[in-house]
Write an enzyme that holds these catalytic residues in place. Structure first.
Site, PDB file in Angstrom:
ATOM      1  N   LYS A 199       0.818  -1.210   0.000  1.00 24.30           N
ATOM      2  CA  LYS A 199       0.000   0.000   0.000  1.00 24.30           C
ATOM      3  C   LYS A 199       0.855   1.264   0.000  1.00 24.30           C
ATOM      4  O   LYS A 199       0.633   2.179  -0.800  1.00 24.30           O
ATOM      5  CB  LYS A 199      -0.904   0.002   1.233  1.00 24.30           C
ATOM      6  CG  LYS A 199      -2.022  -1.016   1.205  1.00 24.30           C
ATOM      7  CD  LYS A 199      -2.855  -0.891   2.475  1.00 24.30           C
ATOM      8  CE  LYS A 199      -4.031  -1.850   2.482  1.00 24.30           C
ATOM      9  NZ  LYS A 199      -4.842  -1.716   3.718  1.00 24.30           N
ATOM     10  N   ILE A 258      -3.420   8.558  -0.560  1.00 28.91           N
ATOM     11  CA  ILE A 258      -4.149   9.115   0.578  1.00 28.91           C
ATOM     12  C   ILE A 258      -5.460   8.382   0.847  1.00 28.91           C
ATOM     13  O   ILE A 258      -6.267   8.829   1.663  1.00 28.91           O
ATOM     14  CB  ILE A 258      -4.439  10.615   0.377  1.00 28.91           C
ATOM     15  CG1 ILE A 258      -5.223  10.852  -0.922  1.00 28.91           C
ATOM     16  CG2 ILE A 258      -3.146  11.407   0.373  1.00 28.91           C
ATOM     17  CD1 ILE A 258      -5.641  12.305  -1.133  1.00 28.91           C
ATOM     18  N   TYR A 259      -5.693   7.257   0.177  1.00 32.21           N
ATOM     19  CA  TYR A 259      -6.942   6.526   0.369  1.00 32.21           C
ATOM     20  C   TYR A 259      -7.170   6.156   1.837  1.00 32.21           C
ATOM     21  O   TYR A 259      -8.291   6.200   2.325  1.00 32.21           O
ATOM     22  CB  TYR A 259      -6.927   5.230  -0.454  1.00 32.21           C
ATOM     23  CG  TYR A 259      -7.505   5.381  -1.838  1.00 32.21           C
ATOM     24  CD1 TYR A 259      -8.545   6.254  -2.097  1.00 32.21           C
ATOM     25  CD2 TYR A 259      -7.006   4.630  -2.897  1.00 32.21           C
ATOM     26  CE1 TYR A 259      -9.076   6.382  -3.368  1.00 32.21           C
ATOM     27  CE2 TYR A 259      -7.534   4.745  -4.175  1.00 32.21           C
ATOM     28  CZ  TYR A 259      -8.569   5.628  -4.399  1.00 32.21           C
ATOM     29  OH  TYR A 259      -9.077   5.743  -5.661  1.00 32.21           O
ATOM     30  N   GLU A 260      -6.127   5.755   2.530  1.00 32.78           N
ATOM     31  CA  GLU A 260      -6.281   5.273   3.903  1.00 32.78           C
ATOM     32  C   GLU A 260      -5.635   6.229   4.907  1.00 32.78           C
ATOM     33  O   GLU A 260      -5.123   5.815   5.934  1.00 32.78           O
ATOM     34  CB  GLU A 260      -5.711   3.872   4.036  1.00 32.78           C
ATOM     35  CG  GLU A 260      -6.432   2.884   3.122  1.00 32.78           C
ATOM     36  CD  GLU A 260      -6.078   1.446   3.417  1.00 32.78           C
ATOM     37  OE1 GLU A 260      -5.806   1.135   4.575  1.00 32.78           O
ATOM     38  OE2 GLU A 260      -6.079   0.646   2.480  1.00 32.78           O
ATOM     39  N   GLY A 261      -5.678   7.497   4.620  1.00 34.34           N
ATOM     40  CA  GLY A 261      -5.159   8.499   5.544  1.00 34.34           C
ATOM     41  C   GLY A 261      -3.881   9.123   5.027  1.00 34.34           C
ATOM     42  O   GLY A 261      -3.866  10.255   4.602  1.00 34.34           O
TER      43      GLY A 261
END
Length: 270
Positions: free
Chosen positions: A75, A116-119
């Site tokens: 990720k 930036i999908y998960e912060g």
């Protein structure tokens, strides 16, 4: 530089296309990362299948553990380098990289989103160092490193161009991981300060492992252009990405002293 009937066409007697070495570097970096990352994603997907379907309980557990270890790497490192690769390809177009008709500027915008999908990818790095590495004292990471070292040891002499640098890179990454585990006892800042560089190290050695495996398979078709291209790209990855591992280790082991030295007020708008 193109000459001929049209851009990209070749007429008889036309000068050959000349690619500047810096453009070659960007193209080879992109090729080495994208092909290596795809291989790593597919290998990790295989481990997910094994973790669900293997009849051997120990094999299922070990596959699940390595997937857990590599998930923040895929990720975080994967999306960071993916965006950097998109920007590099835009750079090749020069000013035309900003023109909508080529489509490259859209790729750059799209590639920015996964980071930036998960912060934020700094969170992925903290997950890797603080949870996946430190929680078991590095045991899962050690089993992962052992797999890489076993393949390096089994590699033929013809693959020394990738197996030797990879072995050194694994040694540096293991040492950096052990440093982080020890540093965690001194406070969270020490662990956090080196987590992002450690994630980059893990991404590089994992992809380097994929390139070792692909280069080994390519020897079965030595002389075939596709197989030769695989070995050339593996050599480039060893000379570029794996060569950065030693400097990344220094970043990890620098600790948090300088990073945390300035007071928070120093970052306020003046």
């Amino acid at each position: 530089r193109r000459q001929g009937k049209a851009a990209g066409s070749r007429s008889e007697g036309a000068d050959p296309i000349i690619v500047h070495p810096d453009v070659r570097r960007m193209l080879m970096d992109a090729r080495a990362f994208t092909e290596g990352m795809r291989a790593l994603v597919l290998w990790t997907a295989l481990q997910i299948d094994i973790s669900h379907a293997s009849e051997d309980e120990q094999e299922r557990r070990q596959a699940e553990e390595v997937v857990s270890l590599l998930t923040p790497v895929l990720k975080g490192f994967g999306t960071d380098r993916g965006f950097e690769t998109a920007v590099a390809m835009q750079q090749i177009f020069g000013g035309h990289g900003y023109i909508a008709e080529w489509g490259v500027e859209q790729i750059v915008r799209d590639a920015r989103v996964p980071m930036i999908y998960e912060g934020a990818n700094g969170v992925q790095a903290l997950d890797l160092a603080g949870r996946k590495l430190a929680r078991d004292g590095g045991a899962v990471a050690e089993r992962f490193f052992a797999m890489l070292e076993a393949d390096c040891a089994a590699a033929s002499e013809e693959l020394g161009f990738i197996s030797d640098p990879l072995r050194e890179a694994v040694a540096d990454t293991r040492a950096a991981g052990l440093w982080l585990i020890e540093a965690a006892g001194r406070g969270p800042n020490e662990l956090g300060a080196g987590s992002y560089a450690f994630m980059q190290m893990m991404g590089r050695v994992a992809i380097g492992w994929m390139w070792l495996r692909m280069a080994a398979i390519s020897l079965q078709d030595e002389g075939e252009p596709f197989a030769n291209a695989k070995r050339v790209t593996a050599r480039h990855f060893a000379q570029s990405s794996l060569a950065e591992i030693s400097s990344l280790r220094k970043k990890v082991e620098a600790g948090a002293e300088a990073l945390m030295a300035l007071p928070e007020e120093a970052f306020a708008p003046s």
